[in-house]
Motif scaffolding. Sequence first.
Motif, PDB file in Angstrom:
ATOM      1  N   TRP A 114      10.679  -1.604 -23.258  1.00 31.37           N
ATOM      2  CA  TRP A 114      10.977  -2.433 -24.345  1.00 31.37           C
ATOM      3  C   TRP A 114      10.047  -3.800 -24.307  1.00 31.37           C
ATOM      4  CZ3 TRP A 114      13.661  -1.146 -28.584  1.00 31.37           C
ATOM      5  CH2 TRP A 114      13.976  -2.233 -29.592  1.00 31.37           C
ATOM      6  N   LEU A 115       9.649  -4.390 -25.227  1.00 33.53           N
ATOM      7  CA  LEU A 115       8.740  -5.580 -25.074  1.00 33.53           C
ATOM      8  C   LEU A 115       9.259  -6.703 -25.891  1.00 33.53           C
ATOM      9  CD1 LEU A 115       6.624  -7.368 -23.730  1.00 33.53           C
ATOM     10  CD2 LEU A 115       4.965  -6.607 -25.554  1.00 33.53           C
ATOM     11  N   VAL A 116       9.798  -7.765 -25.502  1.00 30.13           N
ATOM     12  CA  VAL A 116       9.917  -8.985 -26.265  1.00 30.13           C
ATOM     13  C   VAL A 116       8.943  -9.783 -26.090  1.00 30.13           C
ATOM     14  CG1 VAL A 116      11.470 -10.914 -26.862  1.00 30.13           C
ATOM     15  CG2 VAL A 116      12.387  -8.370 -26.301  1.00 30.13           C
ATOM     16  N   TRP A 117       8.078 -10.369 -27.081  1.00 32.95           N
ATOM     17  CA  TRP A 117       6.815 -11.067 -26.756  1.00 32.95           C
ATOM     18  C   TRP A 117       7.224 -12.538 -27.548  1.00 32.95           C
ATOM     19  CZ3 TRP A 117       2.619 -10.821 -23.702  1.00 32.95           C
ATOM     20  CH2 TRP A 117       1.603 -11.634 -23.976  1.00 32.95           C
ATOM     21  N   LYS A 118       6.914 -13.646 -26.989  1.00 36.39           N
ATOM     22  CA  LYS A 118       7.000 -15.100 -27.480  1.00 36.39           C
ATOM     23  C   LYS A 118       5.936 -15.920 -27.116  1.00 36.39           C
ATOM     24  CE  LYS A 118      11.937 -14.595 -28.898  1.00 36.39           C
ATOM     25  NZ  LYS A 118      13.083 -15.184 -28.808  1.00 36.39           N
ATOM     26  N   SER A 119       4.668 -15.395 -27.206  1.00 38.60           N
ATOM     27  CA  SER A 119       3.799 -16.227 -26.633  1.00 38.60           C
ATOM     28  C   SER A 119       2.617 -16.345 -27.850  1.00 38.60           C
ATOM     29  CB  SER A 119       3.006 -15.710 -25.372  1.00 38.60           C
ATOM     30  OG  SER A 119       3.870 -15.581 -24.289  1.00 38.60           O
ATOM     31  N   ARG A 120       1.960 -17.325 -27.943  1.00 40.78           N
ATOM     32  CA  ARG A 120       0.850 -17.417 -28.975  1.00 40.78           C
ATOM     33  C   ARG A 120      -0.411 -18.046 -28.454  1.00 40.78           C
ATOM     34  NH1 ARG A 120       4.245 -20.072 -34.123  1.00 40.78           N
ATOM     35  NH2 ARG A 120       5.756 -18.234 -34.431  1.00 40.78           N
ATOM     36  N   PHE A 121      -1.636 -17.729 -29.121  1.00 37.74           N
ATOM     37  CA  PHE A 121      -2.856 -18.146 -28.576  1.00 37.74           C
ATOM     38  C   PHE A 121      -3.523 -18.896 -29.872  1.00 37.74           C
ATOM     39  CE2 PHE A 121      -1.803 -14.933 -25.627  1.00 37.74           C
ATOM     40  CZ  PHE A 121      -2.279 -15.467 -24.323  1.00 37.74           C
ATOM     41  N   THR A 122      -4.317 -19.897 -29.542  1.00 35.51           N
ATOM     42  CA  THR A 122      -5.100 -20.660 -30.541  1.00 35.51           C
ATOM     43  C   THR A 122      -6.446 -19.917 -30.748  1.00 35.51           C
ATOM     44  OG1 THR A 122      -5.398 -22.518 -29.391  1.00 35.51           O
ATOM     45  CG2 THR A 122      -3.474 -22.476 -30.813  1.00 35.51           C
ATOM     46  N   GLN A 123      -6.962 -19.444 -29.936  1.00 36.18           N
ATOM     47  CA  GLN A 123      -8.235 -18.896 -29.778  1.00 36.18           C
ATOM     48  C   GLN A 123      -8.043 -17.320 -30.129  1.00 36.18           C
ATOM     49  OE1 GLN A 123      -9.578 -21.302 -25.998  1.00 36.18           O
ATOM     50  NE2 GLN A 123     -10.803 -19.549 -26.619  1.00 36.18           N
ATOM     51  N   ALA A 124      -9.090 -16.781 -30.908  1.00 37.63           N
ATOM     52  CA  ALA A 124      -9.095 -15.288 -31.152  1.00 37.63           C
ATOM     53  C   ALA A 124      -9.744 -14.434 -29.744  1.00 37.63           C
ATOM     54  CB  ALA A 124     -10.023 -15.027 -32.288  1.00 37.63           C
ATOM     55  N   GLN A 125     -10.329 -15.126 -28.927  1.00 37.33           N
ATOM     56  CA  GLN A 125     -10.931 -14.553 -27.967  1.00 37.33           C
ATOM     57  C   GLN A 125     -11.009 -15.369 -26.640  1.00 37.33           C
ATOM     58  OE1 GLN A 125     -15.185 -12.904 -28.971  1.00 37.33           O
ATOM     59  NE2 GLN A 125     -14.059 -10.974 -28.799  1.00 37.33           N
ATOM     60  N   LEU A 126     -11.060 -14.697 -25.496  1.00 34.96           N
ATOM     61  CA  LEU A 126     -11.431 -15.335 -24.208  1.00 34.96           C
ATOM     62  C   LEU A 126     -12.349 -14.528 -23.564  1.00 34.96           C
ATOM     63  CD1 LEU A 126      -7.540 -16.241 -22.926  1.00 34.96           C
ATOM     64  CD2 LEU A 126      -9.403 -17.808 -23.365  1.00 34.96           C
ATOM     65  N   GLY A 127     -13.569 -15.155 -23.460  1.00 34.31           N
ATOM     66  CA  GLY A 127     -14.648 -14.502 -22.979  1.00 34.31           C
ATOM     67  C   GLY A 127     -14.694 -13.233 -24.127  1.00 34.31           C
ATOM     68  N   THR A 128     -14.852 -11.995 -23.729  1.00 29.43           N
ATOM     69  CA  THR A 128     -14.877 -11.000 -24.632  1.00 29.43           C
ATOM     70  C   THR A 128     -13.670 -10.081 -24.924  1.00 29.43           C
ATOM     71  OG1 THR A 128     -15.774  -9.445 -22.851  1.00 29.43           O
ATOM     72  CG2 THR A 128     -17.512 -10.757 -24.040  1.00 29.43           C
ATOM     73  N   MET A 129     -12.533 -10.720 -24.636  1.00 30.82           N
ATOM     74  CA  MET A 129     -11.307 -10.142 -24.720  1.00 30.82           C
ATOM     75  C   MET A 129     -10.622 -10.727 -26.066  1.00 30.82           C
ATOM     76  SD  MET A 129      -8.472  -9.223 -21.988  1.00 30.82           S
ATOM     77  CE  MET A 129      -6.720  -8.504 -22.509  1.00 30.82           C
ATOM     78  N   ASP A 130     -10.085 -10.252 -26.927  1.00 30.21           N
ATOM     79  CA  ASP A 130      -9.271 -10.541 -27.990  1.00 30.21           C
ATOM     80  C   ASP A 130      -7.848 -11.018 -27.598  1.00 30.21           C
ATOM     81  OD1 ASP A 130     -11.247  -9.923 -29.715  1.00 30.21           O
ATOM     82  OD2 ASP A 130     -10.335  -8.059 -30.452  1.00 30.21           O
ATOM     83  N   THR A 131      -7.674 -12.175 -27.853  1.00 27.34           N
ATOM     84  CA  THR A 131      -6.113 -12.688 -27.082  1.00 27.34           C
ATOM     85  C   THR A 131      -5.221 -11.721 -27.708  1.00 27.34           C
ATOM     86  OG1 THR A 131      -6.375 -14.435 -29.029  1.00 27.34           O
ATOM     87  CG2 THR A 131      -7.138 -15.193 -26.846  1.00 27.34           C
ATOM     88  N   GLU A 132      -5.112 -11.365 -29.042  1.00 26.96           N
ATOM     89  CA  GLU A 132      -3.920 -10.556 -29.326  1.00 26.96           C
ATOM     90  C   GLU A 132      -3.911  -9.114 -28.534  1.00 26.96           C
ATOM     91  OE1 GLU A 132      -4.692  -8.798 -33.089  1.00 26.96           O
ATOM     92  OE2 GLU A 132      -6.433  -7.476 -32.417  1.00 26.96           O
ATOM     93  N   MET A 133      -5.001  -8.703 -27.531  1.00 28.84           N
ATOM     94  CA  MET A 133      -4.748  -7.589 -26.547  1.00 28.84           C
ATOM     95  C   MET A 133      -3.741  -7.924 -25.475  1.00 28.84           C
ATOM     96  SD  MET A 133      -6.106  -5.342 -28.098  1.00 28.84           S
ATOM     97  CE  MET A 133      -5.765  -4.234 -26.889  1.00 28.84           C
ATOM     98  N   PHE A 134      -3.676  -9.395 -25.112  1.00 28.33           N
ATOM     99  CA  PHE A 134      -2.489  -9.733 -24.059  1.00 28.33           C
ATOM    100  C   PHE A 134      -1.303  -8.874 -24.357  1.00 28.33           C
ATOM    101  CE2 PHE A 134      -5.766 -13.135 -23.698  1.00 28.33           C
ATOM    102  CZ  PHE A 134      -6.122 -12.698 -22.454  1.00 28.33           C
ATOM    103  N   GLU A 135      -0.725  -9.029 -25.635  1.00 24.12           N
ATOM    104  CA  GLU A 135       0.510  -8.380 -25.931  1.00 24.12           C
ATOM    105  C   GLU A 135       0.376  -6.988 -25.962  1.00 24.12           C
ATOM    106  OE1 GLU A 135       3.881  -8.308 -29.420  1.00 24.12           O
ATOM    107  OE2 GLU A 135       2.006  -9.684 -29.996  1.00 24.12           O
ATOM    108  N   HIS A 136      -0.590  -6.426 -26.346  1.00 25.99           N
ATOM    109  CA  HIS A 136      -0.816  -5.044 -26.491  1.00 25.99           C
ATOM    110  C   HIS A 136      -1.064  -4.289 -25.005  1.00 25.99           C
ATOM    111  CE1 HIS A 136      -1.430  -1.442 -28.847  1.00 25.99           C
ATOM    112  NE2 HIS A 136      -2.614  -1.060 -28.371  1.00 25.99           N
ATOM    113  N   PHE A 137      -1.606  -4.869 -24.040  1.00 29.94           N
ATOM    114  CA  PHE A 137      -1.407  -4.567 -22.773  1.00 29.94           C
ATOM    115  C   PHE A 137      -0.164  -4.716 -22.132  1.00 29.94           C
ATOM    116  CE2 PHE A 137      -1.036  -5.831 -18.372  1.00 29.94           C
ATOM    117  CZ  PHE A 137      -1.763  -4.634 -17.664  1.00 29.94           C
ATOM    118  N   CYS A 138       0.591  -5.658 -22.333  1.00 33.51           N
ATOM    119  CA  CYS A 138       2.073  -5.663 -21.923  1.00 33.51           C
ATOM    120  C   CYS A 138       2.827  -4.622 -22.627  1.00 33.51           C
ATOM    121  CB  CYS A 138       2.601  -7.017 -22.101  1.00 33.51           C
ATOM    122  SG  CYS A 138       1.886  -8.493 -21.014  1.00 33.51           S
ATOM    123  N   HIS A 139       2.469  -4.303 -23.891  1.00 33.41           N
ATOM    124  CA  HIS A 139       3.582  -3.276 -24.439  1.00 33.41           C
ATOM    125  C   HIS A 139       3.092  -1.849 -23.963  1.00 33.41           C
ATOM    126  CE1 HIS A 139       3.904  -0.322 -27.814  1.00 33.41           C
ATOM    127  NE2 HIS A 139       5.313  -0.913 -28.013  1.00 33.41           N
TER     128      HIS A 139
END
Length: 195
Positions: A114-139
Amino acid sequence: MRTGTITRSTSETSIEVTVNLDGTGVYDVQTGVGFFDHMLEQLSRHSLIDLTVRTKGDLHIDAHHTVEDTGIAIGQAFARALGDKRGIRRYGEALSPMDETLTRVALDISGRPWLVWKSRFTQAQLGTMDTEMFEHFCHSFAQAAGITLHVETLYGTNNHHIAESIFKGLARALRTATEIDPRKADAVPSTKGVL
């Protein structure tokens, strides 16, 4: 040594991962996504879990499949290294400060992903990595490893610091949860007798 190796190959990615839960935080990570490598190195160093990752993905599209499938492979290697989970502490938590940012991570190596995620980013990317992928990695990692994982950034403004506090917090929570409890090293930590 509690180790696990996974080889995973699809039309989108080719991955080999090895973890050693009883390591010293030695890492050798190559995914082709620089910022992701940096986060996985933090995960290894602060958990004291040795981590080797070789990922070749379809980066000509984007980093999505690379990050997702690497999370799955690391989770599967982690589960293999844990075996029947005998002797582990099972639960781990960490408050992870990174300058102006504070993240709380709590987890249970429960066999119930199970993943409960309560984190937000204000940038779309860090380097070449989409910030939405941090949640997806954890999931992906939690699902494949069989972990209940809660991630909450309590406050923070710098996107790099938010990402780093998440991975360092996950690392420290995993370090605690995977350690062998000397008071119950011969027992699976559940009244059911299995996890």
